[in-house]
Design a protein around this motif. Structure first.
Motif: not given
Length: 501
Positions: A97-108, A333-340
């Motif tokens: 999950q942390m890796e997914a957050f890192g890849r999509f941290g700015v995604a919306n 706006s929603r956090p794409g990182a959480l979806i990832a």
């Protein structure tokens, strides 16, 4: 005016008397000051940051402070000593999950053209959950920030459907007393009248006869739980379905807590009851992916029998000067990182993994229930409420003060859930609890024995009762008060404490 209403009115007048009002406010103030001491850290080693640093900290300084915050004294969920709250899928999944957050941290996801991967993952998460609940081909859904938003959106959709299709201007919902309080929040937000349905023992299911009598031309929604939060009981969804179909009213099933357990009960070898879209009257279902789906917190889904029903929750503003604006839910706006993180979790665990976790978690809950029934020290004084089929086991006592037992368990490092109406304790089993069920039962035995002995000594020796602990004081007072203003003041003070730096 009924007796209860009269008693409540007289009590409110009594509280407003000058001498009484001052004393009550002083007691509330003292209680909140004690609460603040517990919640807001102070003393040596505590530095408060209430303004931006003049110069930004370096990475190592930030990391050092984060580590101190991480190590602050807390109830040890890592050791399985917390009921519910943390639905942890293990360190390996957390690292993914942390890796997914890192890849999509700015995604919306509000910008699908900029972040097409997030749009794809969100759509696939919803599709997978629809499949779990046996949705028909034209079913649809959305993702939300959590169970409360899923429930609030389901209520909004039902209100809009009734307003547009039936011209209902004074909407009402029929709500089991055990249904999640987010339905009450939605009703308060949207000015909807709530009719409460009793859920009496021994089944603790919503009373269908009461539901039937309450339905009228303003009813916009019926509600059932699979299972409910307080007692872990699955309501009679087929019975509610028959009433919904007969009167052409939507039926929402709240499966936020059941989430990724209830759909897999049968395949994990456990008894189950009808609850999903195979029951014809069910029009919407809420399911939290961030509970037993092990996704990071901030993820839930809301499912509809048809895409037409989903459109009732959309907000569309076609004439805004900033352009045409369309949003599926409350957030823009929603956090794409959480979806990832959610997508990665579901793909990593897979169907076989969820069946395994269902077997472990529900098996541990059944082991706990069996311990409550079979151990002499427990079965003589504790009684399980209803016949829970999933992960929650709730129990009360007809002989001892159950809130004193809850406080005694807190003293042993357990964080369990105190319930009211009726007074009870429940344990929501999670994966961290699975290996420590025997330890929990052993400590519970000790607490019951201690409470029984204290009660015996008080009777034999005429000793004054000891000062009540937090749960006993709060719920003992709350249950005795006909007017809940004092409890509301205490709760508001608690919320204020959360924002004291």
């Amino acid at each position: 005016m009924g007796y209860a209403a009269l008693r409540k009115s007289l009590y409110r007048i009594f509280l407003s008397l000058p001498g009484v009002r001052g004393k009550v406010q002083a007691e509330i103030k003292q209680t909140l000051e004690e609460l603040e001491k517990k919640l807001v850290p102070s003393g040596p080693g505590i530095t408060r940051y209430t303004a931006l640093p003049a110069s930004g900290w370096g990475p190592e300084q930030v990391r050092a402070e984060l580590e101190k915050l991480h190590e602050m004294k807390h109830t040890r969920w890592e050791d399985g000593r917390v009921s519910g709250a943390v639905y942890h899928g293990g360190k390996e999944l957390q690292d993914l999950q942390m890796e997914a957050f890192g890849r999509f941290g700015v995604a919306n996801p509000i910008h699908p053209d900029v972040f097409p991967g997030v749009r794809k993952m969100e759509a696939e998460v919803v599709a997978m959950v629809l499949g779990m609940f046996n949705a028909p081909a034209d079913a649809a859904g959305v993702s939300t920030s959590g169970g409360s938003e899923s429930i609030i959106m389901a209520v909004l959709s039902a209100r809009e459907k009734a307003r547009i299709e039936r011209r209902v201007t004074k909407p009402e919902i029929i709500l089991p007393e055990t249904a999640h309080t987010a339905f009450r929040k939605a009703a308060a937000y949207f000015k909807i009248t709530v009719h409460y349905v009793p859920c009496p023992g021994p089944t603790y299911k919503a009373s269908l006869s009461h539901v039937s009598r309450l339905i009228n031309s303003n009813t916009i929604l019926l509600v059932g739980s699979a299972p409910n939060f307080p007692h872990g009981i699955i309501d009679d969804i087929p019975g509610l379905s028959r009433l919904a179909l007969r009167r052409n009213i939507p039926l929402h099933v709240d499966c936020c807590l059941g989430s990724f357990l209830v759909p897999f009960l049968e395949r994990a070898g456990y008894d189950t009851e009808p609850f999903d879209f195979r029951v014809k009257g069910v029009t919407s279902i809420s399911c939290d992916t961030h509970k037993y789906g092990f996704a990071p917190k901030g993820n839930s889904t809301l499912l509809y029998r048809s895409a037409a029903l989903r459109k009732y929750q959309y907000f569309i503003s076609p004439d805004w000067s900033g352009g045409v604006y369309a949003s599926p839910g409350i957030a823009g706006s929603r956090p794409g990182a959480l979806i990832a993180g959610c997508w990665a979790s579901m793909m990593s665990v897979g169907e076989a993994g969820y069946i395994t976790s269902c077997h472990q978690i529900v098996g541990a809950a059944k082991k706990m229930a069996e311990g409550l029934r079979s151990r002499d020290t427990l079965r003589n004084d504790l009684r399980i409420l209803g016949k829970p089929l999933v992960s929650v086991v709730a129990f009360t006592s007809d002989t001892l003060d159950i809130y004193n037992i809850a406080d005694a368990m807190s003293g042993k490092g357990w964080h369990l859930n105190a319930l009211q109406s009726p007074a009870a304790i429940h344990v929501a089993v999670t994966l961290p609890i699975v290996p420590v069920v025997d330890e929990l039962l052993n400590d519970l035995e000790a607490c019951v024995e201690e409470e029984r002995e204290k009660q015996r000594q008080a009777v034999v020796e005429g000793k004054p009762k000891a000062k009540k602990g937090d749960a006993a004081a709060l719920y003992g007072v709350a249950g005795a008060l006909p007017d809940k203003t004092i409890v509301e003041d205490l709760a508001a003070g608690f919320l204020d404490c959360l924002y004291k730096a």
